[in-house]
Design an enzyme around this catalytic site. Structure first.
Site, PDB file in Angstrom:
ATOM      1  CB  CYS A  51      -0.912  -0.003   1.225  1.00 19.06           C
ATOM      2  SG  CYS A  51      -1.745   1.573   1.475  1.00 19.06           S
ATOM      3  CB  CYS A  54       0.980   1.255   4.641  1.00 13.98           C
ATOM      4  SG  CYS A  54      -0.592   0.420   4.950  1.00 13.98           S
ATOM      5  CG  ASN A  76      -2.490  13.461  -6.171  1.00 10.19           C
ATOM      6  OD1 ASN A  76      -1.864  12.722  -6.921  1.00 10.19           O
ATOM      7  ND2 ASN A  76      -3.758  13.274  -5.863  1.00 10.19           N
ATOM      8  CG  HIS A 116      -4.099  -1.075   4.551  1.00 12.00           C
ATOM      9  ND1 HIS A 116      -3.674  -0.309   3.491  1.00 12.00           N
ATOM     10  CD2 HIS A 116      -4.829  -2.097   4.015  1.00 12.00           C
ATOM     11  CE1 HIS A 116      -4.118  -0.851   2.352  1.00 12.00           C
ATOM     12  NE2 HIS A 116      -4.820  -1.928   2.645  1.00 12.00           N
ATOM     13  CG  ASN A 156     -13.342   9.850  -4.560  1.00 16.58           C
ATOM     14  OD1 ASN A 156     -14.385  10.494  -4.546  1.00 16.58           O
ATOM     15  ND2 ASN A 156     -12.308  10.165  -5.306  1.00 16.58           N
ATOM     16  CB  SER A 164      -6.691   4.634  -6.256  1.00 14.89           C
ATOM     17  OG  SER A 164      -6.218   5.473  -5.216  1.00 14.89           O
ATOM     18  CG  HIS A 167      -4.123   3.490   4.025  1.00 11.85           C
ATOM     19  ND1 HIS A 167      -3.123   2.721   4.574  1.00 11.85           N
ATOM     20  CD2 HIS A 167      -4.242   4.579   4.812  1.00 11.85           C
ATOM     21  CE1 HIS A 167      -2.652   3.329   5.649  1.00 11.85           C
ATOM     22  NE2 HIS A 167      -3.326   4.461   5.819  1.00 11.85           N
ATOM     23  CG  HIS A 169      -6.887   7.781   0.665  1.00  9.48           C
ATOM     24  ND1 HIS A 169      -7.304   6.481   0.542  1.00  9.48           N
ATOM     25  CD2 HIS A 169      -7.017   8.323  -0.577  1.00  9.48           C
ATOM     26  CE1 HIS A 169      -7.648   6.237  -0.713  1.00  9.48           C
ATOM     27  NE2 HIS A 169      -7.498   7.339  -1.416  1.00  9.48           N
ATOM     28  CD  GLN A 171      -7.818  12.614  -4.484  1.00 13.40           C
ATOM     29  OE1 GLN A 171      -7.311  13.479  -5.208  1.00 13.40           O
ATOM     30  NE2 GLN A 171      -8.407  11.545  -4.965  1.00 13.40           N
ATOM     31  CD  GLU A 320     -31.398   9.007 -13.733  1.00 15.60           C
ATOM     32  OE1 GLU A 320     -31.618   8.698 -14.942  1.00 15.60           O
ATOM     33  OE2 GLU A 320     -31.678   8.271 -12.787  1.00 15.60           O
ATOM     34  CD  GLN A 326     -35.974   8.580 -11.588  1.00 13.06           C
ATOM     35  OE1 GLN A 326     -34.893   8.011 -11.607  1.00 13.06           O
ATOM     36  NE2 GLN A 326     -37.073   7.996 -11.138  1.00 13.06           N
TER      37      GLN A 326
HETATM   38  P1  H2U Z   1      -8.332   8.272  -4.596  1.00 12.33           P
HETATM   39  O1  H2U Z   1      -8.241   6.942  -3.934  1.00 12.33           O
HETATM   40  O2  H2U Z   1      -9.511   9.102  -4.108  1.00 12.33           O
HETATM   41  O3  H2U Z   1      -8.234   8.154  -6.068  1.00 12.33           O
HETATM   42  O4  H2U Z   1      -7.050   9.117  -4.133  1.00 12.33           O
HETATM   43  C1  H2U Z   1      -5.770   8.656  -4.245  1.00 12.33           C
HETATM   44  C2  H2U Z   1      -4.884   9.737  -4.811  1.00 12.33           C
HETATM   45  O5  H2U Z   1      -3.543   9.400  -4.502  1.00 12.33           O
HETATM   46  C3  H2U Z   1      -4.969   9.865  -6.322  1.00 12.33           C
HETATM   47  O6  H2U Z   1      -5.382  11.172  -6.661  1.00 12.33           O
HETATM   48  C4  H2U Z   1      -2.697   9.767  -5.549  1.00 12.33           C
HETATM   49  C5  H2U Z   1      -3.543   9.607  -6.806  1.00 12.33           C
HETATM   50  O7  H2U Z   1      -3.129  10.544  -7.772  1.00 12.33           O
HETATM   51  N1  H2U Z   1      -1.504   8.937  -5.517  1.00 12.33           N
HETATM   52  C6  H2U Z   1      -0.297   9.517  -5.208  1.00 12.33           C
HETATM   53  O8  H2U Z   1      -0.227  10.729  -5.019  1.00 12.33           O
HETATM   54  N2  H2U Z   1       0.834   8.740  -5.111  1.00 12.33           N
HETATM   55  C7  H2U Z   1       0.845   7.394  -5.329  1.00 12.33           C
HETATM   56  O9  H2U Z   1       1.864   6.751  -5.190  1.00 12.33           O
HETATM   57  C8  H2U Z   1      -0.392   6.707  -5.769  1.00 12.33           C
HETATM   58  C9  H2U Z   1      -1.629   7.527  -5.787  1.00 12.33           C
HETATM   59 ZN    ZN Z   2      -2.335   1.113   3.704  1.00 13.28          ZN
END
Ligand code: H2U
Ligand code: ZN
Length: 346
Positions: A51, A54, A76, A116, A156, A164, A167, A169, A171, A320, A326
């Site tokens: 992960c 983590c 990010n 995690h 999300n 994605s 874990h 998290h 944004q 929609e 709807q």
């Molecule tokens: P989501 O699970 O909401 O997609 O958010 C995860 C974000 O983490 C995603 O925008 C970023 C992705 O760009 N990310 C990193 O910054 N570094 C990484 O090593 C993997 C994902």
């Molecule tokens: Zn994790």
């Protein structure tokens, strides 16, 4: 609720976005032979060496996540917005049909916990409070920057919502421009404030508290309602009892109460279909555009996609997409189901 509305197709007005939603309670009995999703697998390991969120692990971008012990914020690695994006405005042929402009901003990821296997529903209020504090601090820092008009905090959750990674998290996307949803909500709140000299969401909350039928739960500082105009089946909004524009303007007690109500919403959701409930949630503080915003009331939205079970989701397709939003089950029925789920949770 108007008894005719309980069983008959009708539209409801969303004063926040100034648009209508079609409600078709008559449709809830229709058979379903379409897509069912497989139940989301539940993650049990508290540390996953694979992960990227983590503590101590290597991220996809090559940077190593720190050995953090509470919350952790990082830029990010695949940011949609960059601080140094060039500014430009273009209107090819000056016809207003091919308009573009440069957009700059900051995207960060916030780990809610080093564990995690946790979720907001499984974390304690004491563990969620630092998340609230980090959100507030990020809003202060990014909101004060030149060239930032909005700070959008969101989460999300669940693969169904495009998360994605399990874990816990969220944004932050801070942008130079006001995002569409904020433009719409700002207009709605301004119109109401100018017409009635009252804050739309404060007046709305007073009404919902009087009626009770769409209230899911509450604490000293916050109330959770299924909005009268909700689009998603189990959509809720968290509203402060006090008029307050932003998280960072809240008292210590309010911030802890916010942590508590977040936990309550997330854990109630998990009871609805006895499954980790996917959702997108986000905070809507007033814009950071250096204007006064007496019309704005802080609130949080939860938009979960599930409709009838852990595996049957609501699709925003057909009417929609082409007409307008709807829903089938009424917001009042959804609120009742959520209250029952909260009671099962105990
Ligand atoms: P989501 O699970 O909401 O997609 O958010 C995860 C974000 O983490 C995603 O925008 C970023 C992705 O760009 N990310 C990193 O910054 N570094 C990484 O090593 C993997 C994902
Ligand atoms: Zn994790």
């Amino acid at each position: 609720m108007n008894p005719l509305a309980e069983k008959n197709p009708h539209r409801r007005f969303n004063p926040l976005r100034r648009e209508w939603v079609l409600v078709s309670p008559n449709r809830t009995q229709r058979p379903w032979q379409g897509q069912t999703e497989t139940k989301a697998a539940v993650d049990v390991v508290s540390y996953d060496p694979e992960c990227y969120l983590c503590p101590g692990n290597l991220r996809a971008g090559g940077v190593r996540t720190e050995k953090y012990t509470s919350t952790y914020v990082f830029e990010n690695d695949f940011a949609a917005l960059k601080p140094d994006a060039p500014r430009f405005e273009s209107d090819e042929d000056d016809a207003g049909l091919l308009v573009a402009e440069g957009e700059s901003g900051v995207c960060r990821v916030i780990c809610f916990s080093p564990r995690h296997d946790l979720t907001l529903a499984k974390m304690s209020v004491e563990e969620i409070r630092p998340v609230v504090d980090v959100w507030a601090a990020q809003c202060v820092e990014l909101g004060a920057r030149d060239g930032i008009a909005y700070v959008q905090v969101f989460e999300n959750r669940g693969a169904m919502m495009g998360a994605s990674n399990p874990h816990p998290h969220g944004q932050i996307w801070a942008s130079r421009s006001l995002p569409n949803e904020i433009v719409a909500e700002l207009a709605g709140q301004k119109v109401y404030f100018e017409e009635k000299d009252e804050v739309l969401l404060c007046a709305y909350l007073a009404l919902e508290e009087k009626l009770g039928e769409r209230v899911v739960t509450a604490n000293e500082s916050f109330v959770v309602v299924v909005p009268f105009w909700a689009v998603w089946p189990f959509e809720v909004m968290i509203l402060p009892r006090r008029h307050v524009a932003r998280l960072e303007e809240m008292t210590d007690v309010e911030k802890t109460d916010f942590a508590a109500i977040l936990r309550e919403v997330a854990s109630t959701y998990d009871q609805v279909f006895d499954t980790p409930f996917p959702y997108s949630m986000g905070l809507h503080p007033a814009p950071y555009d250096e204007q006064d915003h007496p019309e704005w009331q802080f609130h949080a939205h939860f938009y979960p996609p599930l409709l009838r079970s852990a595996t049957i989701r609501k699709f925003m397709v057909g009417f929609e997409l082409l007409g307008g939003p709807q829903r089938d089950i009424t917001p009042e029925t959804a609120a009742e189901m959520l209250r029952q789920a909260a009671a099962r949770r105990g």
